[in-house]
Scaffold this motif. Structure first.
Motif, mmCIF file in Angstrom:
data_model
loop_
_atom_site.group_PDB
_atom_site.id
_atom_site.type_symbol
_atom_site.label_atom_id
_atom_site.label_comp_id
_atom_site.label_asym_id
_atom_site.label_seq_id
_atom_site.Cartn_x
_atom_site.Cartn_y
_atom_site.Cartn_z
ATOM 1 N N ARG A 179 -65.050 10.599 12.267
ATOM 2 C CA ARG A 179 -63.901 10.986 13.092
ATOM 3 C C ARG A 179 -63.880 12.468 13.453
ATOM 4 N N THR A 180 -64.788 13.241 12.833
ATOM 5 C CA THR A 180 -64.835 14.668 13.137
ATOM 6 C C THR A 180 -66.245 15.011 13.578
ATOM 7 N N ASP A 181 -66.339 15.846 14.597
ATOM 8 C CA ASP A 181 -67.681 16.146 15.121
ATOM 9 C C ASP A 181 -68.363 17.209 14.270
ATOM 10 N N GLY B 209 -66.604 20.530 13.965
ATOM 11 C CA GLY B 209 -65.253 20.532 13.399
ATOM 12 C C GLY B 209 -64.186 20.754 14.458
ATOM 13 N N ARG B 210 -64.601 20.941 15.724
ATOM 14 C CA ARG B 210 -63.617 21.231 16.781
ATOM 15 C C ARG B 210 -62.906 19.963 17.234
ATOM 16 N N THR C 149 -61.568 16.153 16.415
ATOM 17 C CA THR C 149 -61.274 15.293 15.286
ATOM 18 C C THR C 149 -60.188 14.299 15.674
ATOM 19 N N SER C 150 -60.131 13.178 14.952
ATOM 20 C CA SER C 150 -59.048 12.233 15.234
ATOM 21 C C SER C 150 -58.448 11.810 13.903
ATOM 22 N N ILE D 82 -66.384 10.988 19.445
ATOM 23 C CA ILE D 82 -65.238 11.009 18.521
ATOM 24 C C ILE D 82 -64.090 10.177 19.121
ATOM 25 N N THR E 294 -61.042 10.111 20.002
ATOM 26 C CA THR E 294 -59.887 11.018 20.109
ATOM 27 C C THR E 294 -58.575 10.295 20.393
ATOM 28 N N THR F 258 -65.072 28.085 14.004
ATOM 29 C CA THR F 258 -65.314 26.915 14.854
ATOM 30 C C THR F 258 -65.628 27.403 16.260
#
Ligand SMILES: Cc1cc2nc3c(=O)[nH]c(=O)nc-3n(C[C@H](O)[C@H](O)[C@H](O)COP(=O)(O)OP(=O)(O)OC[C@H]3O[C@@H](n4cnc5c(N)ncnc54)[C@H](O)[C@@H]3O)c2cc1C
Length: 460
Positions: free
Chosen positions: A33-35, A38-39, A41-42, A84, A86, A337
């Motif tokens: 869920r996070t790329d 780290g920018r 994320t869901s 992700i 989103t 980030t």
């Protein structure tokens, strides 16, 4: 609860892929869920991990019937938020579709599952006496499906082209649920539209790639790697242009700057390559079937402005020089980030762009720091900006507008994803986007495949 978390859909997904391969717990799904940066994320989602093409098709059918969108995901190394979920989509992870279906050493081709990593493709190719033309620092996680979906470029585009140039065939499950298997190994097949090309760069919006036939390239045994230092950016860019013209065996010309070198040395505890600091550096590599240091050496003698140089002919020393370039992405992540702006510029506009960038950033955000590196011989720069809040897009906007003004593109190799969707119009006209939307409607009529990535809504 997101639509993907509907208990009935979760049960039906488990019936298709097996309960062990439907992930619902937030701590288990976190890595999906996070790329990588780290920018993006869901908060939560459901991950389905099919093990074969028929299961992929069944998951697509289920999602279509339930009206729930899905996001295909490979190694999750994408840098534009395209993989992700989103908006609460189901994550369709293709990682279990890994491995070789066929290695054709005589023709120089492999057929592999979409979840096979690029590192594994290199190993398969080497075993068969060949090499694979696409290479990138994320090779041990990035997958064949992801690199097709993003049309990944990487370190050897100069010689072999991007992923699109390697893909001879694909198997894909389209958004309408049909599986199309087009994996023949004909080098020539001039019979109409070319589905593999269409899927390259489609970012999971048209079909889910489940397997691919890739062309291999000769395995070149002798490499010469050189790290060159320059005291002006202009001198480095002029050298890149000259080498491109003069050296037939050139495989890579990578640029980075002093600030980036300092960072990779401190973050990765690497020794400084030269006694004195310089302004810009080129990492250059040539490769051939016979040992030939002469071609690069002769070319370097005619390159003006080289302030210092380190040359390696043995693989271990060559790899050590590559670390100064390849660890940039990782090292920048230790500072904050980053806003990762992957850009393409016409070669004559590289110098004006790099000249104008510092004042542009200083005007917009005093604390912003740009880390610039890239595959400079084909006009691709990676401008990574730290010191700016992840959701503050003013810097992205200003840099993309400058790129457009100079005739460049807002994406050279990472794709558009969700991160750059609002700027696609700087690189594509509405007349180009309209047929893109028509293709999307034809192959994914319900609009369930990665609906929030790549294509912006049509302007009324
Ligand atoms: C350290 C580092 C270095 C990198 N260097 C480069 C580089 O030099 N050149 C370059 O081009 N990129 C580079 N990247 C970016 C990234 O590795 C590529 O974009 C890669 O192609 C993503 O592959 P993936 O399997 O991780 O895809 P993911 O991140 O999982 O997904 C990326 C996109 O592809 C879609 N997708 C994934 N699998 C499928 C599938 N089977 N079918 C349909 N759609 C799918 C997703 O929906 C998403 O839109 C780098 C990344 C890192 C972290």
């Amino acid at each position: 609860m997101t639509p993907a978390q509907d208990p009935r859909l979760v049960r039906e997904l488990a019936d298709v892929v097996g309960a062990d391969h439907v992930l619902v717990d937030d701590d288990v799904t976190a890595g999906y869920r996070t790329d990588w940066t780290g920018r993006f994320t869901s908060p939560s989602s459901v991950v389905a991990r099919p093990g074969e093409t028929a299961e992929v098709a069944a998951v697509v059918d289920l999602c279509r019937a339930s009206g729930v969108a899905l996001v295909a995901q490979g190694g999750n190394t994408g840098l534009v938020g395209g993989g992700i979920p989103t908006q609460g989509e189901v994550v369709l992870s293709l990682r279990r579709l890994a491995g070789a279906h066929e290695v054709d050493g005589a023709s120089g081709q492999v057929v592999v599952g979409a979840g096979t990593t690029i590192g594994a493709v290199h190993a398969l190719a080497a075993e068969a006496g060949w090499a694979y033309g696409v290479d990138l620092a994320s090779r041990d996680s990035a997958t064949v499906g992801g690199t097709i979906a993003t049309n990944a470029g990487g370190l050897r585009v100069l010689r072999y082209g991007d992923t699109r140039a390697q893909v001879m065939g694909v198997e894909t499950v389209l958004g309408d649920g049909h599986t199309v298997t087009a994996l023949t190994g004909l080098y020539r097949n001039n019979t109409g539209y070319h589905l593999p090309s269409l899927l390259c760069g489609s970012e999971g919006t048209l079909g889910v790639v489940t397997a691919a036939r890739l062309r291999l390239v000769p395995r070149l045994r002798h490499r010469v790697t050189a790290l060159l230092a320059f005291d002006t950016i202009d001198a480095a860019l002029a050298a890149a242009a000259l080498l491109r013209r003069a050296v037939v065996g050139l495989e890579a010309v990578e640029l980075f700057l002093q600030a980036g070198l300092e960072l990779v040395c401190s973050a990765g505890s690497l020794p400084r390559p030269f006694p004195d600091p310089h302004v810009a550096y080129l990492l250059v590599e040539t490769a051939g079937q016979i040992e030939d240091r002469g071609e690069l050496a002769a070319a370097l003698e005619s390159v003006p402005g080289i302030a210092d140089a380190a040359v390696a002919t043995d693989p271990a020393r060559g790899r050590a020089l590559w670390r100064y370039r390849e660890t940039h992405t990782e090292a920048i992540g230790t500072v904050g980030t980053p806003h990762k702006l992957d850009l393409a510029l016409p070669l004559p506009q590289l110098a004006p762009f790099l000249d104008r960038l510092p004042s542009l950033l200083a005007e917009l955000a005093a604390g912003a720091q740009a880390w610039v590196f890239g595959h400079v011989a084909d006009g691709n720069l990676h401008v990574n900006v730290t010191g700016v809040a992840p959701d503050d897009e003013s810097i992205d906007d200003a840099v993309f507008r400058l790129v457009a003004e100079l005739g460049g593109s807002v994406s050279a190799e990472h794709g558009i994803g969700t991160a750059k969707r609002r700027w696609v119009g700087l690189s594509r006209t509405e007349a180009e986007l309209d047929p893109f939307r028509a293709i999307k409607r034809a192959l994914d009529p319900a609009g369930i495949l990665n609906p929030h990535a790549l294509l912006p809504p049509a302007t009324p």
